[in-house]
Design a protein around this motif. Structure first.
Motif, PDB file in Angstrom:
ATOM      1  N   ILE A  18     -12.666  -9.989  -3.868  1.00  0.00           N
ATOM      2  CA  ILE A  18     -11.825  -8.789  -3.769  1.00  0.00           C
ATOM      3  C   ILE A  18     -10.406  -9.178  -3.369  1.00  0.00           C
ATOM      4  O   ILE A  18      -9.425  -8.739  -3.981  1.00  0.00           O
ATOM      5  CB  ILE A  18     -12.415  -7.794  -2.758  1.00  0.00           C
ATOM      6  N   TYR A  21      -8.729 -11.051  -6.434  1.00  0.00           N
ATOM      7  CA  TYR A  21      -8.596 -10.518  -7.791  1.00  0.00           C
ATOM      8  C   TYR A  21      -8.296  -9.033  -7.904  1.00  0.00           C
ATOM      9  O   TYR A  21      -7.857  -8.586  -8.972  1.00  0.00           O
ATOM     10  CB  TYR A  21      -9.872 -10.800  -8.581  1.00  0.00           C
ATOM     11  N   ALA A  22      -8.558  -8.238  -6.872  1.00  0.00           N
ATOM     12  CA  ALA A  22      -8.440  -6.781  -7.014  1.00  0.00           C
ATOM     13  C   ALA A  22      -7.007  -6.362  -7.332  1.00  0.00           C
ATOM     14  O   ALA A  22      -6.130  -6.408  -6.478  1.00  0.00           O
ATOM     15  CB  ALA A  22      -8.927  -6.098  -5.741  1.00  0.00           C
ATOM     16  N   LYS A  23      -6.786  -5.973  -8.563  1.00  0.00           N
ATOM     17  CA  LYS A  23      -5.471  -5.493  -8.994  1.00  0.00           C
ATOM     18  C   LYS A  23      -5.663  -4.650 -10.252  1.00  0.00           C
ATOM     19  O   LYS A  23      -5.981  -5.171 -11.321  1.00  0.00           O
ATOM     20  CB  LYS A  23      -4.522  -6.658  -9.284  1.00  0.00           C
ATOM     21  N   GLY A 194      -9.167  -7.864 -12.929  1.00  0.00           N
ATOM     22  CA  GLY A 194      -8.500  -7.162 -11.833  1.00  0.00           C
ATOM     23  C   GLY A 194      -9.014  -5.738 -11.675  1.00  0.00           C
ATOM     24  O   GLY A 194      -9.187  -5.246 -10.555  1.00  0.00           O
ATOM     25  N   ASP A 195      -9.249  -5.056 -12.802  1.00  0.00           N
ATOM     26  CA  ASP A 195      -9.813  -3.697 -12.761  1.00  0.00           C
ATOM     27  C   ASP A 195     -11.172  -3.694 -12.072  1.00  0.00           C
ATOM     28  O   ASP A 195     -11.484  -2.804 -11.272  1.00  0.00           O
ATOM     29  CB  ASP A 195      -9.992  -3.152 -14.181  1.00  0.00           C
ATOM     30  N   TRP A 197     -12.501  -5.696  -9.804  1.00  0.00           N
ATOM     31  CA  TRP A 197     -12.480  -5.862  -8.349  1.00  0.00           C
ATOM     32  C   TRP A 197     -11.710  -4.755  -7.654  1.00  0.00           C
ATOM     33  O   TRP A 197     -11.995  -4.428  -6.487  1.00  0.00           O
ATOM     34  CB  TRP A 197     -11.967  -7.254  -7.991  1.00  0.00           C
ATOM     35  N   HIS A 198     -10.775  -4.144  -8.358  1.00  0.00           N
ATOM     36  CA  HIS A 198     -10.105  -2.963  -7.813  1.00  0.00           C
ATOM     37  C   HIS A 198     -11.118  -1.841  -7.616  1.00  0.00           C
ATOM     38  O   HIS A 198     -11.109  -1.168  -6.564  1.00  0.00           O
ATOM     39  CB  HIS A 198      -8.990  -2.508  -8.760  1.00  0.00           C
ATOM     40  N   TYR A 199     -12.012  -1.645  -8.577  1.00  0.00           N
ATOM     41  CA  TYR A 199     -13.030  -0.608  -8.452  1.00  0.00           C
ATOM     42  C   TYR A 199     -13.983  -0.937  -7.302  1.00  0.00           C
ATOM     43  O   TYR A 199     -14.326  -0.072  -6.505  1.00  0.00           O
ATOM     44  CB  TYR A 199     -13.810  -0.452  -9.764  1.00  0.00           C
ATOM     45  N   LYS A 201     -13.432  -2.652  -4.647  1.00  0.00           N
ATOM     46  CA  LYS A 201     -12.732  -2.426  -3.389  1.00  0.00           C
ATOM     47  C   LYS A 201     -12.584  -0.939  -3.088  1.00  0.00           C
ATOM     48  O   LYS A 201     -12.826  -0.493  -1.955  1.00  0.00           O
ATOM     49  CB  LYS A 201     -11.348  -3.091  -3.449  1.00  0.00           C
ATOM     50  N   THR A 202     -12.217  -0.161  -4.088  1.00  0.00           N
ATOM     51  CA  THR A 202     -11.961   1.263  -3.896  1.00  0.00           C
ATOM     52  C   THR A 202     -13.221   2.034  -3.521  1.00  0.00           C
ATOM     53  O   THR A 202     -13.195   2.906  -2.647  1.00  0.00           O
ATOM     54  CB  THR A 202     -11.353   1.866  -5.177  1.00  0.00           C
TER      55      THR A 202
END
Length: 254
Positions: A18, A21-23, A194-195, A197-199, A201-202
């Motif tokens: 996370i 890569y989360a972006k 990135g999408d 790991w963004h999900y 995390k969110t």
């Protein structure tokens, strides 16, 4: 935006997947809406006859989260090959616990024990390293036959495939037919790493801790290793083989 406190006891460490890569891409929200709409369409078009075939990888964990979060009538099934990492197997219980309020259950399909014993006795524990044919034969016993049972009586299935994962998957579509003529939905086909790991995390999605050890693609333990900086997503799968051979047969695409 929520942090993954239940996984890490606070904000995600910088060295975690996370943290690394989360972006979200600029059109992430549109991708997310389209993914949900496709899952809902699959359930509507194939009522009671559609299953998510989850590998328990992070993409599939997101698909499971979306199915549970939006109350979509799609069954969830996985292949327990008998050669998975303990961390992967543990996710089956994690899913059912995490989504207990939604009543999520995971159908588990294992290979025929007799077939596994016969294969190992004939070819040895390390047959997958001897030749592509033997490796694919091992996949046939441990994956393809159980998958056939998972899909028996069903008219559609869901994957977590993304075009970005490999050249072999670059031409896949959101909607396809598999080699048996069943509908196959790939709702995350346009998502970036990135999408993904963004999900996670969110929405605080549980995932395999091996992803934090630089394993973006996780299969059976003997056939998975960590990747190095600059290597492709699936470089750690069957790393001793030619790139064009790196599919187990679950996702035949012509």
């Amino acid at each position: 935006m929520s942090e993954v406190s239940s996984l890490f006891g606070g904000p995600a460490p910088a060295g975690s997947a996370i943290g690394l890569y989360a972006k979200a891409s600029p059109d992430f929200e549109a991708k997310l809406a389209e993914t949900v709409a496709l899952l809902q369409a699959a359930a509507q078009e194939h009522p009671g006859k559609v299953v998510q075939a989850t590998s328990l990888g992070v993409e599939d964990m997101i698909v499971t989260d979306l199915i549970a979060r939006h109350g979509i009538d799609i069954a969830i099934g996985t292949l327990e090959t008998g050669a998975l990492h303990p961390e992967t197997v543990a996710l089956i219980g994690t899913i059912e616990q995490h989504y207990a309020a939604q009543g999520v259950k995971v159908e588990v399909y294992k290979p025929a024990q007799e077939a596994v014993i016969e294969f190992v006795q004939k070819n040895g524990e390390k047959a997958m390293y001897e030749s592509i044919d033997l490796r694919k034969a091992c996949c046939g016993v441990r994956k393809l036959e159980p998958l056939a049972r998972m899909l028996n009586g069903r008219t559609a299935w869901i994957t977590g495939l993304r075009r970005e994962q490999s050249n072999n998957r670059g031409g896949m579509l959101e909607r396809e037919l598999d080699d048996k003529g069943r509908a196959k939905f790939n709702p995350m086909i346009e998502w970036t790493w990135g999408d993904v790991w963004h999900y996670v995390k969110t929405f605080n999605v549980p995932y395999n801790p091996l992803h934090d050890q630089f394993m973006p693609s996780i299969g059976c333990a003997p056939c998975t290793r960590a990747i190095a900086v600059g290597e492709d997503f699936r470089a750690g799968r069957w790393w001793w083989e030619d790139e064009k051979a790196k599919e187990c047969g679950l996702h035949v695409h012509k």
